[in-house]
Design a protein around this motif. Structure first.
Motif, short mmCIF file in Angstrom:
data_model
loop_
_atom_site.label_atom_id
_atom_site.label_comp_id
_atom_site.label_asym_id
_atom_site.label_seq_id
_atom_site.Cartn_x
_atom_site.Cartn_y
_atom_site.Cartn_z
N LYS A 99 44.09 25.25 35.87
CA LYS A 99 45.57 25.81 35.36
C LYS A 99 44.99 27.13 34.23
O LYS A 99 45.91 28.14 34.08
CB LYS A 99 46.02 25.00 33.44
N ALA A 100 43.34 27.35 33.85
CA ALA A 100 43.67 28.21 33.53
C ALA A 100 43.26 29.87 34.27
O ALA A 100 43.77 30.49 34.16
CB ALA A 100 41.82 27.94 33.13
N LYS A 101 43.24 29.03 35.80
CA LYS A 101 43.26 29.90 37.23
C LYS A 101 44.55 30.61 37.27
O LYS A 101 44.55 31.89 37.69
CB LYS A 101 42.67 29.34 38.26
N GLU A 102 45.44 29.96 36.96
CA GLU A 102 47.05 30.63 37.14
C GLU A 102 47.48 31.54 35.84
O GLU A 102 48.19 32.57 35.88
CB GLU A 102 47.75 30.02 36.42
N GLN A 103 45.94 31.65 34.71
CA GLN A 103 46.36 32.46 33.79
C GLN A 103 45.65 33.33 34.52
O GLN A 103 44.71 34.50 33.36
CB GLN A 103 45.82 31.79 32.57
N GLY A 104 44.34 33.37 35.09
CA GLY A 104 43.46 34.29 35.92
C GLY A 104 42.36 34.59 35.06
O GLY A 104 41.12 35.31 35.04
N TYR A 105 42.18 32.96 34.38
CA TYR A 105 39.97 32.84 34.38
C TYR A 105 39.89 32.15 35.21
O TYR A 105 39.94 31.10 35.46
CB TYR A 105 40.55 32.20 33.40
N ASN A 106 38.81 32.76 36.45
CA ASN A 106 38.28 31.98 36.94
C ASN A 106 36.97 32.84 37.30
O ASN A 106 37.28 33.84 37.42
CB ASN A 106 39.43 32.04 38.05
N PRO A 107 36.02 32.56 37.82
CA PRO A 107 35.56 31.01 37.77
C PRO A 107 35.03 30.20 35.44
O PRO A 107 34.74 31.20 34.97
CB PRO A 107 34.24 30.99 38.63
N ILE A 108 35.73 29.37 35.82
CA ILE A 108 35.12 28.82 34.18
C ILE A 108 33.94 27.42 34.84
O ILE A 108 33.78 26.99 35.77
CB ILE A 108 36.07 28.39 33.91
N LEU A 109 33.07 28.03 33.90
CA LEU A 109 32.06 26.41 33.85
C LEU A 109 32.22 25.54 32.77
O LEU A 109 32.13 26.04 31.89
CB LEU A 109 30.50 27.21 33.58
#
Length: 220
Positions: A45-55
């Protein structure tokens, strides 16, 4: 569905991190596999908002670095007890009303330190004392952040190399309605400090630490 924050490093001296609430599908259950499903859902869901990658910073992380950076696993050097976990250091440093402190917790395993019944039955936490280093309870996460960053301070080159590639950090165990200290938030702060070359300045004194880190926070 559930809502949890992710923490994004912001390379600005006035705003070191941004806190973003993400709504995602929650998978109930205590099994590691269930936690990891929730983590993956949060990250998607965060990736859909442009936040990727996440640790993910927790013992439930699928990435070894995220596991190592968990307060349950990350260790800090002490003169009296050698290496102890950040969790045990944090819990053992709590000073309650009437100046009660349970320093024997320093030598406990992380999970036992966190669940020590005395911590629930000793009244209000009035301050922290880590081998003579005294901190008050405001800002609320200051002592925890300092302890965590102090443990990682000697490993700056490693951290710059391995943490800078992540756009944000999460901690599936963190519920802002129940607690205020969060290892994912501290990692975001640390990444910004490293990028801005402020880490040495921040760690030079408690006054500097508070002045630089707790100026402002961005929420969205």
């Amino acid at each position: 569905m559930a809502k949890r924050p992710i923490f994004v490093p912001v390379f600005d001296k006035d705003y070191l991190y941004k806190e973003i609430e993400i709504e995602f599908e929650w998978y109930s259950g205590f099994a590691v596999s269930q936690k990891q499903k929730s983590i993956n859902s949060l990250h998607e869901k965060a990736k859909e908002q442009g936040y990727n990658p996440i640790l993910e910073i927790s013992t439930k992380s699928e990435i070894k670095l995220g596991q190592r950076l968990s307060a349950f696993n990350l260790q800090i050097d002490t003169e009296d007890y050698g290496k102890i976990s950040i969790e045990s250091a944090f819990q053992g440093s709590k000073v309650f009303e009437n100046k009660i402190q349970y320093t024997d917790i320093y030598q406990k395993e992380s999970i036992k330190a966190k669940k020590d019944e005395r911590l629930k039955n000793s009244g209000r936490v009035t301050s922290f004392n880590f081998f003579g280093e005294e901190w008050d309870t405001e800002p609320k996460s200051a002592f925890y952040d300092w302890l965590y960053i102090k443990a990682l301070h000697p490993h700056q080159d490693f951290l710059k190399q391995h943490l800078s590639k992540y756009k944000a950090f999460s901690d599936i165990e963190f519920n802002p309605k129940k607690s205020f200290s969060c290892q994912a938030r501290t990692c975001a702060i640390l990444v910004s400090l490293l990028e801005l070359n402020l880490l040495e300045d921040v760690m030079s004194s408690q006054k500097k630490f508070k002045e630089i880190i707790y100026k402002k926070t961005l929420f969205s």
